[in-house]
Scaffold this motif. Structure first.
Motif, PDB file in Angstrom:
ATOM      1  N   LEU A  49      40.389  99.292  14.958  1.00 39.13           N
ATOM      2  CA  LEU A  49      40.675  97.856  14.955  1.00 39.13           C
ATOM      3  C   LEU A  49      40.298  97.186  13.637  1.00 39.13           C
ATOM      4  N   SER A  50      39.268  97.708  12.963  1.00 41.10           N
ATOM      5  CA  SER A  50      38.747  97.043  11.772  1.00 41.10           C
ATOM      6  C   SER A  50      39.779  96.905  10.658  1.00 41.10           C
ATOM      7  N   PHE A  51      40.759  97.808  10.622  1.00 44.71           N
ATOM      8  CA  PHE A  51      41.743  97.790   9.547  1.00 44.71           C
ATOM      9  C   PHE A  51      42.760  96.654   9.675  1.00 44.71           C
ATOM     10  N   PHE A  52      42.794  95.984  10.839  1.00 44.48           N
ATOM     11  CA  PHE A  52      43.834  94.996  11.060  1.00 44.48           C
ATOM     12  C   PHE A  52      43.317  93.575  10.870  1.00 44.48           C
ATOM     13  N   LYS A  53      44.165  92.759  10.287  1.00 37.78           N
ATOM     14  CA  LYS A  53      43.813  91.370   9.980  1.00 37.78           C
ATOM     15  C   LYS A  53      43.603  90.588  11.270  1.00 37.78           C
ATOM     16  N   TYR A  54      42.667  89.644  11.249  1.00 39.25           N
ATOM     17  CA  TYR A  54      42.320  88.765  12.364  1.00 39.25           C
ATOM     18  C   TYR A  54      41.682  89.543  13.518  1.00 39.25           C
ATOM     19  N   VAL A  55      42.429  90.472  14.131  1.00 41.22           N
ATOM     20  CA  VAL A  55      41.899  91.171  15.296  1.00 41.22           C
ATOM     21  C   VAL A  55      40.722  92.066  14.927  1.00 41.22           C
ATOM     22  N   GLY A  56      40.605  92.404  13.631  1.00 39.64           N
ATOM     23  CA  GLY A  56      39.494  93.253  13.206  1.00 39.64           C
ATOM     24  C   GLY A  56      38.134  92.629  13.442  1.00 39.64           C
ATOM     25  N   TYR A  57      38.085  91.281  13.531  1.00 37.45           N
ATOM     26  CA  TYR A  57      36.811  90.626  13.796  1.00 37.45           C
ATOM     27  C   TYR A  57      36.304  90.918  15.207  1.00 37.45           C
ATOM     28  N   LEU A  58      37.208  91.402  16.073  1.00 36.44           N
ATOM     29  CA  LEU A  58      36.805  91.752  17.440  1.00 36.44           C
ATOM     30  C   LEU A  58      36.325  93.200  17.539  1.00 36.44           C
ATOM     31  N   ALA A  59      36.414  93.953  16.452  1.00 36.62           N
ATOM     32  CA  ALA A  59      36.145  95.389  16.508  1.00 36.62           C
ATOM     33  C   ALA A  59      34.749  95.702  17.021  1.00 36.62           C
ATOM     34  N   PHE A  60      33.729  95.088  16.432  1.00 36.53           N
ATOM     35  CA  PHE A  60      32.368  95.416  16.856  1.00 36.53           C
ATOM     36  C   PHE A  60      31.964  94.765  18.177  1.00 36.53           C
ATOM     37  N   PRO A  61      32.404  93.533  18.461  1.00 34.61           N
ATOM     38  CA  PRO A  61      32.152  93.037  19.815  1.00 34.61           C
ATOM     39  C   PRO A  61      32.701  93.961  20.898  1.00 34.61           C
ATOM     40  N   ILE A  62      33.898  94.506  20.690  1.00 34.89           N
ATOM     41  CA  ILE A  62      34.475  95.417  21.676  1.00 34.89           C
ATOM     42  C   ILE A  62      33.722  96.742  21.688  1.00 34.89           C
ATOM     43  N   GLN A  63      33.302  97.208  20.501  1.00 34.06           N
ATOM     44  CA  GLN A  63      32.595  98.482  20.414  1.00 34.06           C
ATOM     45  C   GLN A  63      31.274  98.453  21.193  1.00 34.06           C
ATOM     46  N   MET A  64      30.679  97.289  21.335  1.00 34.24           N
ATOM     47  CA  MET A  64      29.405  97.186  22.044  1.00 34.24           C
ATOM     48  C   MET A  64      29.527  97.415  23.545  1.00 34.24           C
ATOM     49  N   THR A  65      30.756  97.454  24.059  1.00 34.31           N
ATOM     50  CA  THR A  65      30.965  97.508  25.507  1.00 34.31           C
ATOM     51  C   THR A  65      30.225  98.663  26.157  1.00 34.31           C
ATOM     52  N   TYR A  66      30.218  99.814  25.497  1.00 37.37           N
ATOM     53  CA  TYR A  66      29.642 101.017  26.096  1.00 37.37           C
ATOM     54  C   TYR A  66      28.153 100.849  26.418  1.00 37.37           C
ATOM     55  N   ARG A  67      27.411 100.239  25.494  1.00 35.89           N
ATOM     56  CA  ARG A  67      25.966 100.114  25.680  1.00 35.89           C
ATOM     57  C   ARG A  67      25.550  98.750  26.219  1.00 35.89           C
ATOM     58  N   TYR A  68      26.281  97.706  25.829  1.00 39.43           N
ATOM     59  CA  TYR A  68      25.872  96.342  26.179  1.00 39.43           C
ATOM     60  C   TYR A  68      27.061  95.556  26.730  1.00 39.43           C
ATOM     61  N   PRO A  69      27.457  95.815  27.963  1.00 32.97           N
ATOM     62  CA  PRO A  69      28.665  95.167  28.507  1.00 32.97           C
ATOM     63  C   PRO A  69      28.590  93.644  28.549  1.00 32.97           C
ATOM     64  N   ALA A  70      27.419  93.080  28.884  1.00 29.87           N
ATOM     65  CA  ALA A  70      27.299  91.620  28.961  1.00 29.87           C
ATOM     66  C   ALA A  70      27.500  90.989  27.582  1.00 29.87           C
ATOM     67  N   LEU A  71      26.846  91.571  26.573  1.00 27.60           N
ATOM     68  CA  LEU A  71      26.987  91.061  25.208  1.00 27.60           C
ATOM     69  C   LEU A  71      28.415  91.254  24.704  1.00 27.60           C
ATOM     70  N   ALA A  72      29.018  92.408  25.014  1.00 31.63           N
ATOM     71  CA  ALA A  72      30.382  92.692  24.558  1.00 31.63           C
ATOM     72  C   ALA A  72      31.375  91.702  25.157  1.00 31.63           C
ATOM     73  N   ARG A  73      31.250  91.436  26.450  1.00 30.75           N
ATOM     74  CA  ARG A  73      32.165  90.494  27.096  1.00 30.75           C
ATOM     75  C   ARG A  73      32.082  89.129  26.437  1.00 30.75           C
ATOM     76  N   PHE A  74      30.851  88.699  26.173  1.00 33.55           N
ATOM     77  CA  PHE A  74      30.680  87.377  25.572  1.00 33.55           C
ATOM     78  C   PHE A  74      31.215  87.326  24.145  1.00 33.55           C
ATOM     79  N   MET A  75      30.829  88.321  23.306  1.00 36.01           N
ATOM     80  CA  MET A  75      31.207  88.268  21.896  1.00 36.01           C
ATOM     81  C   MET A  75      32.703  88.462  21.706  1.00 36.01           C
ATOM     82  N   ALA A  76      33.333  89.313  22.521  1.00 31.21           N
ATOM     83  CA  ALA A  76      34.788  89.461  22.435  1.00 31.21           C
ATOM     84  C   ALA A  76      35.468  88.143  22.772  1.00 31.21           C
ATOM     85  N   GLY A  77      34.985  87.486  23.815  1.00 28.84           N
ATOM     86  CA  GLY A  77      35.548  86.186  24.174  1.00 28.84           C
ATOM     87  C   GLY A  77      35.300  85.142  23.100  1.00 28.84           C
TER      88      GLY A  77
END
Length: 369
Positions: free
Chosen positions: A169-197
């Motif tokens: 995801l990081s290689f793509f414009k705009y949506v790349g900012y969601l890359a690490f919020p989404i990546q956190m899902t595996y370990r921190y689902p609550a934080l990932a849901r919030f940061m992706a939103g």
């Protein structure tokens, strides 16, 4: 003051945020600080990163994006090393925000200044078009830096698992900012849901009408870059188990490499026949993107039971090898320009698009092995 009135009137055609940026001194300084200074401080200062996240959590509770229980869970996890690593990476992503804008403006100015013979209206019109083009292309200078940083982390830590979504995801414009919020899902689902939103909301707000709170586009973006990656993760996990029962295959690699190299040889021969000279990467950029991408996809389809990390690694190596072979063939046919510069550009472009082809196929395979 009539002069001040007409100055503000002339800026009224711009969006309100840009108009305020150009007319409000305090807002102007705050924005420049937020773009150029604060991200660097966030990268080097762990305490500041914690304050940053706490402020986002407080804002999320205020906007009802977070429940009290999820907010408390996130605050309790702040000191964990993995959280700090992801926040640091997120700070790097924020640092890349101005890169595309700066590069696009510089290229536009260089174009205008290097064409003094052109009417000024036409030259500036093309310059504005260059800036506009950089806003819509899927891979921009900023997103490219962002993607290369993630690849650097993967190679440095020898750990693809913790970056398997962000690296794409990081290689793509705009949506790349969601890359690490989404990546956190595996370990921190609550934080990932919030940061992706949170980041999805911030991104779609650049679209004046549809970016309002609760808008359909906001929900669509959240679904596309939160729920869909989770589905992909589940499918990849299932494929990983299925592939353990299938033997790995390598016989197709030299065939695809040779076939793609022959395409570039054919393009060279056609160009010699028509122009009586050999083409460089600037004239065959479209082929350097399309054919390696297709090759990466075909390579991935033929790997059999090979693991994900080895698939990507071999695809990268094959793309680099293709670039070297195609450059040497051009050199043998009489390529006159600096062969080392040409080879470097081909290695970069062909290696990148071969990798993207393999990654895209992995994502689109669905339930298939």
């Amino acid at each position: 003051n009539a002069l001040l009135y007409f100055f503000h009137l002339s800026l009224s055609i711009f969006p309100s945020g840009l108009q305020r940026f150009l007319t409000d001194k305090t807002y102007f300084k705050a924005k420049l600080y937020g773009i150029f200074v604060r991200p660097i401080k966030l990268y080097f200062n762990a305490d500041l990163r914690q304050v940053w996240l706490k402020d986002m959590v407080a804002e999320g509770k205020k906007k009802h994006m977070l429940s009290e229980a999820d907010a408390n869970t996130i605050i309790e996890q702040l000191d964990e090393p993995f959280i700090q690593k992801y926040l640091k990476s997120l700070a790097v992503h924020v640092c890349t925000i101005p890169i595309t804008q700066v590069v696009s403006v510089l290229i536009a100015l260089i174009y205008v200044l290097s064409h003094p013979e052109m009417p000024r209206t036409q030259a500036w019109g093309i310059g504005v078009g260059i800036i506009a083009l950089f806003q819509v292309i899927p891979v921009s200078p900023g997103s490219l830096v962002r993607g290369l940083y993630v690849i650097f982390l993967v190679l440095k830590e020898k750990n693809l698992r913790d970056y398997n979504i962000a690296v794409f995801l990081s290689f793509f414009k705009y949506v790349g900012y969601l890359a690490f919020p989404i990546q956190m899902t595996y370990r921190y689902p609550a934080l990932a849901r919030f940061m992706a939103g949170h980041w999805a909301t911030e991104v779609v707000h650049v679209i004046p009408v549809f970016g309002e709170k609760g808008a359909l586009l906001e929900h669509w973006v959240f679904d596309l870059f939160y729920n869909w990656p989770l589905t992909i993760r589940r499918q990849m996990k299932e494929r990983r188990e299925q592939r353990k029962l299938i033997p790995s295959r390598f016989w197709h690699i030299p065939l695809i490499l040779a076939f793609t190299a022959m395409i570039f040889l054919l393009l060279d021969l056609i160009h010699i026949y028509r122009q009586e000279e050999l083409q460089n990467i600037r004239t065959i950029w479209w082929a350097a993107c399309i054919f390696p991408f297709i090759s990466g996809s075909l390579l991935d389809l033929g790997y059999g039971g090979l693991t994900f990390s080895k698939r990507i690694g071999i695809s990268v190596f094959t793309g680099i090898l293709l670039a070297i072979i195609s450059t040497l063939m051009s050199s043998y046919l009489g390529f006159q320009e600096n062969i080392y510069i040409e080879m470097s550009w081909r290695i970069f472009i062909m290696g990148l698009f071969t990798t993207l082809g393999s990654l895209s196929t992995e994502i689109l395979l669905g339930e298939n092995v």
